[in-house]
Scaffold this active site. Structure first.
Site, mmCIF file in Angstrom:
data_model
loop_
_atom_site.group_PDB
_atom_site.id
_atom_site.type_symbol
_atom_site.label_atom_id
_atom_site.label_comp_id
_atom_site.label_asym_id
_atom_site.label_seq_id
_atom_site.Cartn_x
_atom_site.Cartn_y
_atom_site.Cartn_z
ATOM 1 C CG ASP A 1 -15.792 -2.916 6.084
ATOM 2 O OD1 ASP A 1 -16.620 -3.773 7.010
ATOM 3 O OD2 ASP A 1 -14.643 -2.114 6.466
ATOM 4 C CE1 TYR B 1 -12.050 2.464 9.454
ATOM 5 C CE2 TYR B 1 -13.439 1.658 7.426
ATOM 6 C CZ TYR B 1 -12.734 1.293 8.804
ATOM 7 O OH TYR B 1 -12.375 0.078 9.097
ATOM 8 C CE LYS C 1 -15.380 -2.224 10.040
ATOM 9 N NZ LYS C 1 -15.230 -1.397 8.986
ATOM 10 C CG HIS D 1 -14.547 0.257 14.534
ATOM 11 N ND1 HIS D 1 -14.548 1.258 13.595
ATOM 12 C CD2 HIS D 1 -13.575 -0.584 14.279
ATOM 13 C CE1 HIS D 1 -13.719 1.095 12.741
ATOM 14 N NE2 HIS D 1 -12.975 0.042 13.108
HETATM 15 P P1 NAP Z 1 -5.323 -4.385 3.338
HETATM 16 O O1 NAP Z 1 -6.737 -4.586 2.662
HETATM 17 O O2 NAP Z 1 -4.704 -5.863 3.699
HETATM 18 O O3 NAP Z 1 -4.259 -3.755 2.480
HETATM 19 C C1 NAP Z 1 -4.709 -2.528 1.883
HETATM 20 C C2 NAP Z 1 -3.404 -2.112 1.277
HETATM 21 O O4 NAP Z 1 -2.828 -2.969 0.290
HETATM 22 C C3 NAP Z 1 -3.384 -0.568 0.571
HETATM 23 O O5 NAP Z 1 -2.333 0.167 1.005
HETATM 24 C C4 NAP Z 1 -3.484 -0.846 -0.970
HETATM 25 O O6 NAP Z 1 -3.161 0.316 -1.489
HETATM 26 C C5 NAP Z 1 -2.700 -2.078 -0.978
HETATM 27 N N1 NAP Z 1 -3.317 -3.110 -2.003
HETATM 28 C C6 NAP Z 1 -4.256 -3.512 -2.231
HETATM 29 N N2 NAP Z 1 -4.597 -4.332 -3.139
HETATM 30 C C7 NAP Z 1 -3.424 -4.550 -3.743
HETATM 31 C C8 NAP Z 1 -2.796 -5.498 -4.555
HETATM 32 N N3 NAP Z 1 -3.601 -6.154 -5.276
HETATM 33 N N4 NAP Z 1 -1.474 -5.547 -4.642
HETATM 34 C C9 NAP Z 1 -0.574 -4.641 -3.959
HETATM 35 N N5 NAP Z 1 -1.193 -3.847 -2.874
HETATM 36 C C10 NAP Z 1 -2.419 -3.812 -2.661
HETATM 37 O O7 NAP Z 1 -5.472 -3.667 4.471
HETATM 38 P P2 NAP Z 1 -6.612 -2.705 5.432
HETATM 39 O O8 NAP Z 1 -7.143 -1.697 4.656
HETATM 40 O O9 NAP Z 1 -5.866 -2.248 6.682
HETATM 41 O O10 NAP Z 1 -7.715 -3.673 5.733
HETATM 42 C C11 NAP Z 1 -9.053 -3.819 4.716
HETATM 43 C C12 NAP Z 1 -10.113 -3.332 5.334
HETATM 44 O O11 NAP Z 1 -10.648 -3.638 6.502
HETATM 45 C C13 NAP Z 1 -10.228 -1.682 5.615
HETATM 46 O O12 NAP Z 1 -9.909 -1.017 4.437
HETATM 47 C C14 NAP Z 1 -11.261 -1.654 6.615
HETATM 48 O O13 NAP Z 1 -12.418 -1.349 5.512
HETATM 49 C C15 NAP Z 1 -11.254 -2.922 7.325
HETATM 50 N N6 NAP Z 1 -10.386 -2.537 8.567
HETATM 51 C C16 NAP Z 1 -11.168 -2.948 9.666
HETATM 52 C C17 NAP Z 1 -10.684 -2.575 11.041
HETATM 53 C C18 NAP Z 1 -11.323 -2.845 12.064
HETATM 54 O O14 NAP Z 1 -10.701 -2.307 13.146
HETATM 55 N N7 NAP Z 1 -12.466 -3.415 12.056
HETATM 56 C C19 NAP Z 1 -9.344 -2.498 10.786
HETATM 57 C C20 NAP Z 1 -8.327 -2.433 9.785
HETATM 58 C C21 NAP Z 1 -9.072 -2.327 8.656
HETATM 59 P P3 NAP Z 1 -3.840 0.857 -2.620
HETATM 60 O O15 NAP Z 1 -4.974 1.578 -2.137
HETATM 61 O O16 NAP Z 1 -2.878 1.895 -3.192
HETATM 62 O O17 NAP Z 1 -3.889 -0.126 -3.547
#
Ligand code: NAP
Length: 319
Positions: A47, A52, A81, A114
């Site tokens: 994704d 990004y 997106k 997005h």
């Molecule tokens: P998330 O996946 O809930 O959390 C990611 C964070 O958690 C990172 O800081 C990562 O650090 C850490 N992490 C990952 N696996 C872990 C584990 N097993 N144990 C402890 N910490 C862990 O949050 P997100 O990145 O905001 O959301 C996921 C994805 O959704 C994004 O990357 C993006 O692709 C998408 N997104 C979309 C929108 C939208 O508006 N459509 C908004 C936000 C996000 P490390 O990298 O250091 O492991």
């Protein structure tokens, strides 16, 4: 990819993997290694998004794996997106073509709006385009075959209904903030009724969001929020099942019938987040997690405020 055990079926009839790699905040110099580690660990969905600023590095990593014979393009599911400036009238097709060039592919598996709001390039001006007009552009792209599926992100149910009521290409996916402390029960029920697959973002509670840097070096302000991975029920279930809190949160989402895209650039955590297919939460475990009293939207998307298509306007009024 047909028949892969960990997929749901889009209304197009094609599978979408339940688990993908998120890449927001994955910088170009590290995202390639993350994508390679993920694909080697068994992930098939990546994704990304124009904003990004890592599509180029992701495209390079995927090409290298294809050349090495690790994976075939048709086994992968690539999502990107269109950012708010790309939603302005007449911009979408050329925006996608640029994304395709950077990703080094002829099509994406899923192209998302997005946001429901169009802006000019530097986001200083709101552009009053309706969600219906935005969706007509997605319909055209889908009909051209540039995106095998199309969907929305951060749209509310009323906005999605307006797109569906056009009777053009249906909305195949809705990607929204969804986690233990923001379960989106109504949105999930709405999407189920309309045969739309829901993708959860911030499934782990997005602990890294507070480090986000704007292209100009500035930082966003984030309201203090409880951490999903620190939740006592989650920790108890982790101990019970011999899993980590992250794996409990992901498994919970999986068993709700949703898809998810946890982000990591750490190889061990990328593997950890994939190791969720070998255990099951019981009915009672699920009920315990569903019963959380905390309700907290993390991503307020404040820049939408005042835009005629602000998806969260009703929630802002309630505050
Ligand atoms: P998330 O996946 O809930 O959390 C990611 C964070 O958690 C990172 O800081 C990562 O650090 C850490 N992490 C990952 N696996 C872990 C584990 N097993 N144990 C402890 N910490 C862990 O949050 P997100 O990145 O905001 O959301 C996921 C994805 O959704 C994004 O990357 C993006 O692709 C998408 N997104 C979309 C929108 C939208 O508006 N459509 C908004 C936000 C996000 P490390 O990298 O250091 O492991």
């Amino acid at each position: 990819m047909s028949g892969t055990p960990h997929s749901l079926t889009l209304s197009t009839g094609t599978p979408i993997p339940t688990l993908g790699l998120g890449t927001w905040q994955s910088a170009p110099d590290v995202v390639g290694a993350a994508v390679k580690a993920a694909i080697k660990a068994g992930y098939r969905l990546i994704d990304t998004a124009t904003c990004y600023q890592n599509e180029e590095a992701i495209g390079t990593a995927i090409q290298e794996l294809i050349k090495e014979g690790v994976v075939k393009r048709e086994e992968l599911f690539i999502t990107t997106k269109a950012w708010t400036n790309e939603l302005a009238p007449g911009k979408l097709e050329s925006a996608l073509e640029e994304s395709l060039k950077r990703l080094k592919t002829d099509y994406v598996d899923l192209y998302l709006a997005h946001m429901p709001t169009a802006f000019n390039d530097d986001m200083t001006e709101k552009i009053a385009v309706s969600v219906e007009e935005i969706w007509k552009q997605f319909d055209a792209i889908h009909k051209k075959g540039l995106a095998k599926a199309v969907g929305v992100s951060n749209w509310n149910e009323k906005q999605i209904k307006k797109a569906l009521d056009l009777n053009l290409t249906p909305v195949h996916v809705s990607q929204v903030e969804l986690h233990l402390y923001f379960p989106q029960n109504e949105h999930v029920a709405f999407c189920k009724k309309h045969n739309i697959i829901v993708t959860s973002y911030a499934t782990l509670g997005s602990p890294g969001r507070v480090d986000f840097q704007l292209p100009n070096g500035g930082k966003l302000e984030w309201a203090p929020a409880p951490q999903d991975m620190e939740d006592q029920s989650v920790k108890d279930l982790a101990a019970k099942h011999g899993k980590t809190p992250a794996q409990i949160l992901l498994r919970h989402t999986l068993q709700r019938g949703l898809t998810m895209i946890p982000k990591s650039t750490n190889e061990a955590r990328i593997q950890e987040n994939h190791d969720i297919f070998d255990f099951q939460l019981t009915h009672d475990d699920m009920a315990k997690l569903q019963g959380t009293q905390v309700l907290q939207r993390l991503f307020l998307q404040d820049f939408m405020e005042g835009h005629p298509e602000d998806a969260f306007a009703d929630e802002r009024v309630k505050k």
